[in-house]
Design a protein around this motif. Structure first.
Motif, PDB file in Angstrom:
ATOM      1  N   TYR A 118       2.299  -5.485   1.758  1.00  0.00           N
ATOM      2  CA  TYR A 118       3.389  -6.257   1.151  1.00  0.00           C
ATOM      3  C   TYR A 118       4.724  -5.979   1.802  1.00  0.00           C
ATOM      4  O   TYR A 118       5.612  -6.836   1.807  1.00  0.00           O
ATOM      5  CB  TYR A 118       3.434  -6.136  -0.374  1.00  0.00           C
ATOM      6  N   GLU A 164       4.883  -5.352   5.077  1.00  0.00           N
ATOM      7  CA  GLU A 164       4.727  -6.164   6.296  1.00  0.00           C
ATOM      8  C   GLU A 164       5.038  -7.629   5.997  1.00  0.00           C
ATOM      9  O   GLU A 164       5.703  -8.312   6.778  1.00  0.00           O
ATOM     10  CB  GLU A 164       3.281  -6.054   6.807  1.00  0.00           C
ATOM     11  N   ALA A 165       4.534  -8.099   4.857  1.00  0.00           N
ATOM     12  CA  ALA A 165       4.759  -9.495   4.502  1.00  0.00           C
ATOM     13  C   ALA A 165       6.246  -9.761   4.358  1.00  0.00           C
ATOM     14  O   ALA A 165       6.755 -10.784   4.834  1.00  0.00           O
ATOM     15  CB  ALA A 165       4.026  -9.834   3.215  1.00  0.00           C
ATOM     16  N   ALA A 166       6.968  -8.830   3.732  1.00  0.00           N
ATOM     17  CA  ALA A 166       8.400  -9.009   3.577  1.00  0.00           C
ATOM     18  C   ALA A 166       9.081  -9.014   4.940  1.00  0.00           C
ATOM     19  O   ALA A 166       9.981  -9.814   5.200  1.00  0.00           O
ATOM     20  CB  ALA A 166       8.969  -7.896   2.707  1.00  0.00           C
ATOM     21  N   ARG A 167       8.612  -8.149   5.842  1.00  0.00           N
ATOM     22  CA  ARG A 167       9.225  -8.131   7.175  1.00  0.00           C
ATOM     23  C   ARG A 167       8.924  -9.417   7.918  1.00  0.00           C
ATOM     24  O   ARG A 167       9.728  -9.886   8.716  1.00  0.00           O
ATOM     25  CB  ARG A 167       8.734  -6.912   7.951  1.00  0.00           C
ATOM     26  N   ALA A 168       7.744  -9.999   7.638  1.00  0.00           N
ATOM     27  CA  ALA A 168       7.416 -11.262   8.292  1.00  0.00           C
ATOM     28  C   ALA A 168       8.358 -12.373   7.860  1.00  0.00           C
ATOM     29  O   ALA A 168       8.517 -13.367   8.556  1.00  0.00           O
ATOM     30  CB  ALA A 168       5.975 -11.655   7.985  1.00  0.00           C
ATOM     31  N   PHE A 169       8.992 -12.213   6.684  1.00  0.00           N
ATOM     32  CA  PHE A 169       9.990 -13.188   6.255  1.00  0.00           C
ATOM     33  C   PHE A 169      11.378 -12.829   6.758  1.00  0.00           C
ATOM     34  O   PHE A 169      12.336 -13.516   6.450  1.00  0.00           O
ATOM     35  CB  PHE A 169      10.055 -13.252   4.728  1.00  0.00           C
ATOM     36  N   GLY A 170      11.483 -11.709   7.467  1.00  0.00           N
ATOM     37  CA  GLY A 170      12.786 -11.278   7.933  1.00  0.00           C
ATOM     38  C   GLY A 170      13.664 -10.723   6.821  1.00  0.00           C
ATOM     39  O   GLY A 170      14.882 -10.800   6.892  1.00  0.00           O
ATOM     40  N   VAL A 171      13.082 -10.197   5.763  1.00  0.00           N
ATOM     41  CA  VAL A 171      13.857  -9.597   4.678  1.00  0.00           C
ATOM     42  C   VAL A 171      14.544  -8.336   5.208  1.00  0.00           C
ATOM     43  O   VAL A 171      13.957  -7.584   5.981  1.00  0.00           O
ATOM     44  CB  VAL A 171      12.926  -9.246   3.497  1.00  0.00           C
ATOM     45  N   ARG A 205      17.020  -4.574   1.340  1.00  0.00           N
ATOM     46  CA  ARG A 205      16.299  -5.298   0.310  1.00  0.00           C
ATOM     47  C   ARG A 205      14.852  -4.807   0.197  1.00  0.00           C
ATOM     48  O   ARG A 205      14.317  -4.685  -0.903  1.00  0.00           O
ATOM     49  CB  ARG A 205      16.315  -6.783   0.652  1.00  0.00           C
ATOM     50  N   ARG A 243      13.551  -3.356  -3.256  1.00  0.00           N
ATOM     51  CA  ARG A 243      12.568  -4.134  -4.026  1.00  0.00           C
ATOM     52  C   ARG A 243      11.131  -3.661  -3.836  1.00  0.00           C
ATOM     53  O   ARG A 243      10.305  -3.868  -4.711  1.00  0.00           O
ATOM     54  CB  ARG A 243      12.661  -5.608  -3.649  1.00  0.00           C
ATOM     55  N   HIS A 244      10.854  -3.099  -2.674  1.00  0.00           N
ATOM     56  CA  HIS A 244       9.449  -2.756  -2.429  1.00  0.00           C
ATOM     57  C   HIS A 244       9.191  -1.254  -2.436  1.00  0.00           C
ATOM     58  O   HIS A 244       8.171  -0.809  -2.912  1.00  0.00           O
ATOM     59  CB  HIS A 244       8.984  -3.335  -1.093  1.00  0.00           C
TER      60      HIS A 244
END
Ligand SMILES: Nc1ncnc2c1ncn2[C@@H]1O[C@H](COP(=O)(O)OP(=O)(O)O)[C@@H](O)[C@H]1O
Ligand code: SF4
Ligand code: SF4
Ligand SMILES: [Mg+2]
Lengths: 653, 468
Positions: B355, B357-364, B368, B372-373
């Motif tokens: 999760y 990694e997924a956030a990084r894939a959105f460029g978060v 943040r 959040r994580h």
């Protein structure tokens, strides 16, 4: 003749839940009995009840378990210790949890030998070596002095089997012994188990959810559902005509080669086992259910040599084989994603000042292209670099070299946000890919917020639409991930990727952690989304039957390089590279497979830290010649975009 | 009589902390995944019993943190002058205890001084222990003492029992109304243990505490329950006043620790690379210096500062208070490394999860992702560390005061009591009650804190509680 193991009306409770309810079956010496069913149906709990190794709060409430005429449930714990290991032994899905990480392999086997055979010192060492030989561990003498973590998954599972054999058990219980392994390794381990069973005339209780594994290994099959056995029969009759609606649906949920249509899914989930269950437990998911099913629990009925628990047994319509439609092979003109010379090398640092002492060549010169609306499957054993390719495309790991062109634009570190709107990823494990502390709506909003998709005010509506699109209820947004099952979580993960309207979705083994029936739902969903949104998929997997169902093109990867590439039909039906041949023939299949192309691979994939010279595959390749050990083979074109890298094939063309 | 409120530094911080805790409770109540483990805690009899004891301690500590200076009796109303002595609401409540001072040592429940001395009796000088001014002063005869004590103890127990019956009846009516059953049905459910909270344990615990309180109050009205110390102070009063010191050390130190541990721990684990190297270097160095040396040095510096700036601190209480605060600060600075190390390890693991990694894939952004994580997923560790560290800090205060680098010697604290006991134990006959009282109070607080911490850890530790 009395069977080796006889289980009668076994009932097991864990706290308030009745996880095994009235299960009876028997296993003869030299026979393999397979227990089949979705996870949570009570297969493992049945096995643990036999071993009397239930988790805290669990107890066998009634029933009888006789092993060689001895009532196992009546034994005092002291005698039970002799039975465990000595009379029946168990191997588990994850061998690392069952092996002690800080004790050498030889000593661990030695302990079991000392306990059950009173062997010690040199004699025990000899015996341990013999056992490792028997389970096919190469270089057994040296392996005696290694620690479990130094071994690969397949070797660990073999060590586990060797330990189980140390007590010369008469019954071997194998709980999903190969689920965590790659197909090629799975084939090796199953071969070992089959051979040992015949040699030692052991009875074997094989627990699995994979119909292919059952077809190739079992003599008789029992299907479990919600704590009950619902069907039982010989392998051949069971596979020829499964009688229970649940068994039939398990068959229909399997993706078949060349099958472009929709998969049959089993709606809903296994019911919770702690309520009072009236009527047939399958009634809520059963398409044939009649009023009687909901009130009255069906009793056993016998049809030839099959037993079934279903009111409608024998009267159900004959199974219709699904129509097989060929994949369309029309090609769109322009590539959406074009990757050239992609390399990802991870430095290995050692010592006090973290000096770089070498590189793991996880991805070494990979070229790919995917057209809009199509699916490219990337297949290979675990550790060959599939996931790294996916992450490098999204720049979750920095590529060492190579160019990525997405929608006509070359992706660099600067315009990465364009990339992020166009390409997204769905991960393997739906349990670790969703933050347990965030509500589903917030999970879906994260991408939109970060990339500024749509107006802020409209995003909430977008969330509702997304949930709808992936088939989740409207109120899902307000709940936390733990309220959802594995399949539903994977839907959430897909919705999260779709939230930013990408054109390419990288799916990293999205169904490998799911049951077949749920896998079918997810595959159907992915296919629908592709049709309606024109998505392109890079589908990373090691499950070739899924590839068959979903992919237009296939790229086979071995040790960081692509060794065969072509249309799915060509690569899977007429594989040319020896490695692809081996992969294809290692898949356990329901239909008996014959033909000349069967290759059983020996050994494991070598480490990408230090790949073999020449063709990386040469130590395991049956066709390897001198030239293979010296030069890496070039690309050999076979027409229609199908190419391989192999000297042997090149010589044939 | 008017009063002049005094807000010491630690008072302000304590009430800020209280406010923060209340806000946190409010937040937790709104978040299902945060509330669920607390509900598990609330279902554990042991944890709830311990929480009640802690509640009593905290209430005393809070009452003792509302400070004021009383007006001098003879000062004019238009230009009031205030006493230099800083009192608290708690002092006002137990005024009797504070004011009833003897000449010197007296044993628990005694009516005479401990040591014999020469007294004039009927014109003759005899060597005897003289009567106390307050303890047992209402008795005419020495042999009336035991019956009187028994009577008071019984009366106190009876009062406590009565009070608990009243409380219990109120509880039954309230709960029955809430669950919309009759009080009788609720009682039956209570007796059968069929309620969703450990009501039997709680009721039993409250009754025990009320009866104990009743006995104490009855006895304290006529005697010094734990005796008196060298200058004739009531030891029960000293022990009660020490509660605040213990709580301040246990909580304010954590307040200093947390930002350091969370900030550095997560940063090291999440960013890796040079950030990790620097932070690891810092805490390894910090860990290799004996904490006592740092604390001693810091306390001495503060002491020198206080003495060279007498005009800043107008009362003795303010001086002692600033030293207490300094102690909390320096103890916090030396004790964040353990938690930071834990959080670093956990963040190292979390940052590789899908999760994130997924956030990084959105460029978060990193900030943040951390807020959040990472942070919400290590929060349970922070919480467990807070409750576990609390008792350790209370004990550490005692040790530090014992070796003389703890709180101000004039401050009431269990450490100072134990320090004083060093000489008392060498006397003949031995004066044991100061040590005994300090021990009993500390033992109760630390035991309750540990039992509560166990409950919290069981409820929050994912390894014990299954996947959440
Ligand atoms: N330790 C446990 N405590 C309580 N329930 C459990 C435990 N382990 C498994 N169960 C429950 O027992 C049932 C059967 O589980 P299991 O035998 O593992 O199924 P399978 O092996 O078919 O996947 C499930 O409902 C599961 O939730
Ligand atoms: S008994 Fe009824 S509900 Fe159950 S499997 Fe048979 S037809 Fe379906
Ligand atoms: S190049 Fe040689 S070693 Fe490699 S796959 Fe072909 S035949 Fe086998
Ligand atoms: Mg299982």
């Amino acid at each position: 003749m009395k069977p080796l193991l006889e289980v009668r009306d076994l009932v097991t409770d864990i706290g308030p839940a009745r996880v095994v309810d009235g299960v009876s079956f028997h296993v003869a010496a030299g026979e393999t009995y397979a227990l089949l069913g979705e996870s949570g149906c009570g297969k493992s709990m049945t096995a643990l009840s036999l071993m009397r190794l239930l988790p805290d709060g669990g107890r066998v409430s009634s029933g009888a378990v006789e092993l060689g005429g001895e009532n196992v449930l009546g034994l005092p714990e002291r005698d039970m210790r002799r039975v465990r290991g000595g009379q029946m032994a168990m191997i588990f899905q994850e061998p690392m949890l069952a092996l002690n990480p800080v004790i050498k392999v030889g000593e661990q086997i030695g302990e079991a030998l000392a306990l059950h055979q009173n062997l010690g010192g040199q004699a025990a060492r000899e015996a341990a070596r013999g056992l490792l030989d028997a389970v096919g561990v190469p270089d057994a003498v040296r392996r005696l002095d290694t620690y479990p973590f130094e071994l690969s998954g397949g070797l660990r599972q073999r060590v586990m089997i060797a330990m189980a054999l140390a007590g010369q058990p008469r019954l071997l219980i194998a709980d999903e012994p190969t689920t965590a392994l790659d197909v090629t390794i799975q084939a090796q381990v199953l071969d070992v188990l089959r051979r040992l069973k015949t040699e030692r005339q052991m009875g074997m209780l094989l627990i699995t959810h994979d119909l292919g594994v059952v077809a190739e290994n079992a003599d008789r099959v029992g299907v479990m559902y919600a704590g009950e056995l619902v069907e039982e029969g010989g392998r051949d009759t069971f596979f020829a005509s499964p009688q229970h609606p649940y068994s039939r649906m398990l068959f229909d949920a399997l993706p078949r080669p060349g099958d472009g249509g929709r998969l049959t899914t089993i709606p809903g989930q296994v019911p919770p086992l702690d309520g009072s269950l009236v009527g047939c437990r399958f009634a809520r998911r059963c398409p044939f259910a009649i009023a009687r099913c909901r009130d009255e629990s069906p009793d056993w009925q016998t049809i030839n040599d099959q037993r079934v628990r279903c009111h409608l047994a024998g009267t159900l319509p004959a199974r219709i084989e699904r129509e097989v439609t060929a994949q369309t092979t029309a090609r769109a003109a322009k590539a959406l994603l074009q990757v050239e010379g992609l390399k990802v090398h991870f430095p290995i640092r050692r010592g006090l000042i973290q000096r770089t002492v070498g590189h793991v060549r996880a991805v070494d010169d990979v070229a790919l292209s995917i057209q809009a609306g199509r699916t490219l499957a990337l297949v290979g054993e675990s550790g060959c670099g599939k996931t790294t390719v996916g992450k490098a495309l999204l720049r979750l790991v920095e590529p060492t070299a190579g160019s990525i062109v997405l929608g006509g634009e070359t992706i660099t570190a600067k315009n990465a946000s364009t990339l992020r709107r166009q390409a997204q990823m769905v991960f393997q494990d739906p349990f670790s890919s969703l933050n347990p502390r965030m509500r589903v709506a917030d999970i879906l909003l994260e991408g939109m917020d970060a990339l500024g998709v749509g107006a802020a005010g409209e995003r909430r509506d977008a969330v509702a639409q997304l949930l709808n699109r992936v088939g989740l209820p409207d109120d899902a947004g307000g709940r936390y991930p733990h309220a959802f099952s594995g399949g539903q979580r994977q839907r959430i993960a897909i919705a999260r990727a779709l939230a930013v309207s990408p054109r390419l979705v990288i799916c990293d083994e999205p169904t490998s952690a799911l049951d077949v029936s749920v896998q079918a739902q997810i595959l159907n969903l992915l296919k629908d989304l592709q049709d309606s949104l024109g998505l392109a998929y890079l589908f990373i997997t090691h499950n070739l039957s899924v590839v068959d169902y979903l992919a237009h093109d296939v790229a086979v990867m071995y040790l960081g390089r692509i060794v065969e590439h072509g249309a799915a039909v060509a690569v899977l039906r007429a594989p040319r590279h020896p490695y692809t041949l081996a992969l294809v023939s290692a898949v356990p299949r329901i239909e008996a497979q014959t033909g000349p192309g069967i290759i059983r691979l020996a050994g494991d994939q070598p480490s990408p830290l230090n790949p073999p010279d020449g063709c990386h595959f040469n130590p395991r390749c049956p066709y390897a010649s001198e030239v293979c050990r010296q030069t890496y083979p070039g690309q050999t074109d076979l027409g229609n975009g199908h190419w391989v890298r192999c000297h042997w094939v090149a010589g044939q063309v | 009589m008017t009063i002049h409120p005094v807000i010491l530094w630690t008072d302000a911080l304590i009430f800020a902390l209280l406010a923060a805790v209340l806000v946190l409770v409010w937040l937790i109540r709104r978040q299902e995944h945060l509330r669920a483990p607390w509900r598990v805690v609330a279902q554990r009899p042991m944890a709830m019993g311990a929480a009640l004891v802690l509640g009593v301690f905290v209430s005393i500590g809070l009452l003792d943190s509302l400070h004021y200076r009383a007006q001098l009796p003879d000062s004019p109303a238009d230009a009031p002058q205030y006493s230099v002595e800083v009192l608290s609401v708690f002092d006002a409540l137990v005024d009797g205890l504070r004011a009833r001072q003897e000449k010197t040592y007296s044993a628990p429940l005694a009516m005479q001084l401990y040591a014999k001395e020469f007294v004039q009796r009927d014109g003759v000088t005899v060597r005897d222990s003289s009567r106390l001014q307050h303890g047992g002063a209402h008795l005419a005869q020495a042999d009336a003492r035991l019956p009187d004590i028994t009577r008071r103890a019984l009366a106190g127990a009876a009062q406590g029992a009565l009070a608990s019956l009243l409380v219990f009846a109120g509880l039954a009516v309230w709960q029955a109304r809430r669950m919309q059953t009759s009080p009788g049905a609720w009682l039956a459910a209570w007796r059968g243990g069929r309620l969703d909270w450990p009501a039997r344990t709680v009721v039993l615990m409250v009754a025990t505490m009320l009866m104990l309180g009743g006995v104490m109050m009855q006895l304290a009205a006529g005697y010094h329950v734990f005796g008196t110390d060298k200058v004739g102070q009531d030891v029960l009063y000293i022990s009660l006043k020490s509660i605040r010191t213990g709580l301040v050390i246990g909580t304010l130190t954590t307040l200093v620790t947390l930002p350091l541990a969370i900030g550095f721990g997560i940063a090291a684990g999440y960013f890796r690379g040079w950030v990790d190297d620097v932070i690891q270097y810092v805490y390894t160095v910090l860990n290799s210096i004996p904490g006592v040396l740092l604390i001693a040095a810091a306390v001495l510096i503060v002491q020198v500062y206080i003495e060279s700036n007498p005009d800043i601190f107008d009362t003795a209480a303010a001086r002692a208070d600033i030293r207490l605060l300094a102690l909390c600060l320096i103890m916090g600075v030396t004790s964040w490394t353990g938690l930071a190390r834990l959080l670093r390890g956990e963040s190292l693991k979390l940052r590789t999860l899908d999760y994130v990694e997924a956030a990084r894939a959105f460029g978060v952004s990193n900030a943040r992702i951390i807020s959040r994580h990472i942070f919400p997923n290590v929060f349970h560790l922070v919480l467990i560390a807070i409750v576990l560290d609390f008792s350790g800090l209370v004990l550490a205060e005692a040790v530090l005061s014992y070796i003389g680098v703890g709180v101000d010697p004039a401050m009431y604290s269990w450490g100072n009591m134990i320090n004083g006991a060093r000489l008392e134990l060498a006397r003949e006959p031995v004066v044991w009650w100061q040590l005994g009282a300090a021990f009993a109070f500390m033992f109760t607080l630390v035991l309750a804190a540990n039992l509560f911490a166990d409950g919290v850890r069981d409820a929050f530790d994912p390894r014990l509680g299954g996947r959440r």
